[in-house]
Design a protein around this motif. Structure first.
Motif, short mmCIF file in Angstrom:
data_model
loop_
_atom_site.label_atom_id
_atom_site.label_comp_id
_atom_site.label_asym_id
_atom_site.label_seq_id
_atom_site.Cartn_x
_atom_site.Cartn_y
_atom_site.Cartn_z
N ASN A 194 118.11 22.20 -4.16
CA ASN A 194 118.93 22.56 -3.02
C ASN A 194 119.77 21.36 -2.64
OD1 ASN A 194 116.25 24.38 -2.46
ND2 ASN A 194 118.13 25.39 -1.77
N TYR A 195 120.98 21.63 -2.12
CA TYR A 195 121.92 20.57 -1.81
C TYR A 195 122.58 20.80 -0.47
CZ TYR A 195 121.58 19.63 -6.81
OH TYR A 195 121.12 19.35 -8.07
N GLN A 196 122.87 19.69 0.21
CA GLN A 196 123.72 19.74 1.37
C GLN A 196 125.09 20.25 0.93
OE1 GLN A 196 125.97 16.31 3.34
NE2 GLN A 196 123.95 16.23 4.34
N ASP A 197 125.71 21.06 1.77
CA ASP A 197 126.98 21.68 1.39
C ASP A 197 128.03 20.65 0.97
OD1 ASP A 197 126.95 24.43 3.80
OD2 ASP A 197 126.05 24.22 1.82
N SER A 198 128.05 19.51 1.61
CA SER A 198 129.09 18.52 1.35
C SER A 198 128.99 17.88 -0.04
CB SER A 198 129.06 17.42 2.41
OG SER A 198 127.87 16.67 2.35
N VAL A 199 127.86 18.02 -0.71
CA VAL A 199 127.70 17.41 -2.03
C VAL A 199 127.55 18.43 -3.14
CG1 VAL A 199 126.60 15.43 -0.93
CG2 VAL A 199 125.17 17.18 -2.01
N LYS A 200 127.54 19.70 -2.82
CA LYS A 200 127.40 20.74 -3.84
C LYS A 200 128.53 20.64 -4.86
CE LYS A 200 124.85 24.21 -1.20
NZ LYS A 200 124.90 25.55 -0.55
N GLY A 201 128.16 20.72 -6.12
CA GLY A 201 129.13 20.62 -7.19
C GLY A 201 129.44 19.21 -7.61
N ARG A 202 129.00 18.22 -6.83
CA ARG A 202 129.26 16.82 -7.14
C ARG A 202 127.98 16.04 -7.46
NH1 ARG A 202 131.16 13.49 -3.47
NH2 ARG A 202 130.29 14.62 -1.66
N PHE A 203 126.89 16.36 -6.79
CA PHE A 203 125.63 15.65 -6.97
C PHE A 203 124.64 16.53 -7.72
CE2 PHE A 203 125.76 12.63 -3.04
CZ PHE A 203 127.02 12.20 -3.41
N THR A 204 123.77 15.90 -8.51
CA THR A 204 122.71 16.61 -9.21
C THR A 204 121.41 15.84 -9.07
OG1 THR A 204 124.27 17.48 -10.86
CG2 THR A 204 121.92 17.57 -11.40
N ILE A 205 120.39 16.50 -8.54
CA ILE A 205 119.07 15.90 -8.43
C ILE A 205 118.22 16.37 -9.61
CG2 ILE A 205 118.17 17.74 -6.94
CD1 ILE A 205 116.47 15.60 -5.52
N SER A 206 117.42 15.46 -10.15
CA SER A 206 116.54 15.79 -11.25
C SER A 206 115.28 14.94 -11.15
CB SER A 206 117.24 15.59 -12.60
OG SER A 206 117.62 14.24 -12.78
N ARG A 207 114.28 15.27 -11.96
CA ARG A 207 113.05 14.50 -11.94
C ARG A 207 112.46 14.41 -13.33
NH1 ARG A 207 109.34 17.32 -7.81
NH2 ARG A 207 107.79 15.79 -8.56
N ASP A 208 111.72 13.34 -13.56
CA ASP A 208 110.99 13.13 -14.80
C ASP A 208 109.56 12.84 -14.40
OD1 ASP A 208 109.82 12.30 -17.17
OD2 ASP A 208 111.58 11.20 -17.84
N ASN A 209 108.71 13.85 -14.50
CA ASN A 209 107.33 13.69 -14.05
C ASN A 209 106.55 12.68 -14.88
OD1 ASN A 209 107.66 15.52 -11.97
ND2 ASN A 209 106.83 17.25 -13.13
N ALA A 210 106.91 12.52 -16.15
CA ALA A 210 106.24 11.54 -16.99
C ALA A 210 106.51 10.12 -16.53
CB ALA A 210 106.67 11.72 -18.45
N LYS A 211 107.63 9.91 -15.84
CA LYS A 211 108.00 8.59 -15.35
C LYS A 211 107.83 8.44 -13.85
CE LYS A 211 111.41 7.74 -19.00
NZ LYS A 211 112.82 7.41 -19.30
N ASN A 212 107.36 9.50 -13.18
CA ASN A 212 107.23 9.49 -11.72
C ASN A 212 108.54 9.05 -11.06
OD1 ASN A 212 104.57 10.23 -12.15
ND2 ASN A 212 103.69 8.58 -10.93
N THR A 213 109.63 9.61 -11.54
CA THR A 213 110.95 9.17 -11.10
C THR A 213 111.83 10.35 -10.73
OG1 THR A 213 110.83 7.18 -12.47
CG2 THR A 213 113.01 7.85 -11.72
N VAL A 214 112.57 10.20 -9.64
CA VAL A 214 113.58 11.16 -9.21
C VAL A 214 114.94 10.51 -9.34
CG1 VAL A 214 114.38 12.64 -7.33
CG2 VAL A 214 111.95 12.15 -7.57
N TYR A 215 115.92 11.28 -9.78
CA TYR A 215 117.27 10.78 -9.98
C TYR A 215 118.26 11.54 -9.12
CZ TYR A 215 115.06 9.05 -14.24
OH TYR A 215 114.22 8.44 -15.15
N LEU A 216 119.35 10.88 -8.79
CA LEU A 216 120.47 11.53 -8.13
C LEU A 216 121.75 11.10 -8.83
CD1 LEU A 216 121.27 13.43 -5.77
CD2 LEU A 216 121.75 11.36 -4.45
#
Length: 115
Positions: free
Chosen positions: A59-81
């Protein structure tokens, strides 16, 4: 202990890109919904993007939709933006946390967008 360490911020030009990382420890990361928040001077911290612990629903705030992408790598315990097409209004300190913001806050990472 719970630790959230954000990195990847910096000074970028308008229209540029940055990818932020958040390394989490001390929590059951794989079953924890995560999120990115940001805070600008004089404003309250706001939710930017979130990702679920199961199927990775985002889910994204409207102001960043289409520009930002959040993802995660559970093997690395890491979240990306991944942030593209950056605008001056994206300038803020960016923090990661649980989706409900219940964990102790880290130091964040500064993102400054300028021409």
């Amino acid at each position: 202990q719970v630790q959230l360490v954000e990195s990847g911020g910096g000074l970028v030009q308008i229209g540029g890109s940055l990818t932020l990382s958040c390394a989490a420890s001390g929590i059951p990361f794989s079953i924890t919904a995560m999120a990115w928040y940001r805070q600008s001077p004089g404003k309250q911290r706001e939710l930017v993007a979130s990702i679920s612990n199961g199927f990775g629903i985002t889910n994204y705030q409207d102001s960043v939709k289409g520009r930002f992408t959040i993802s995660r790598d559970n093997a690395k315990n890491t979240v990306y933006l991944q942030m593209n097409s950056l605008k001056p209004e994206d300038t803020a300190v960016y923090y990661c946390n649980r989706r409900d913001g219940a964990l102790p806050w880290g130091q964040g990472t500064q993102v400054t967008v300028s021409s």
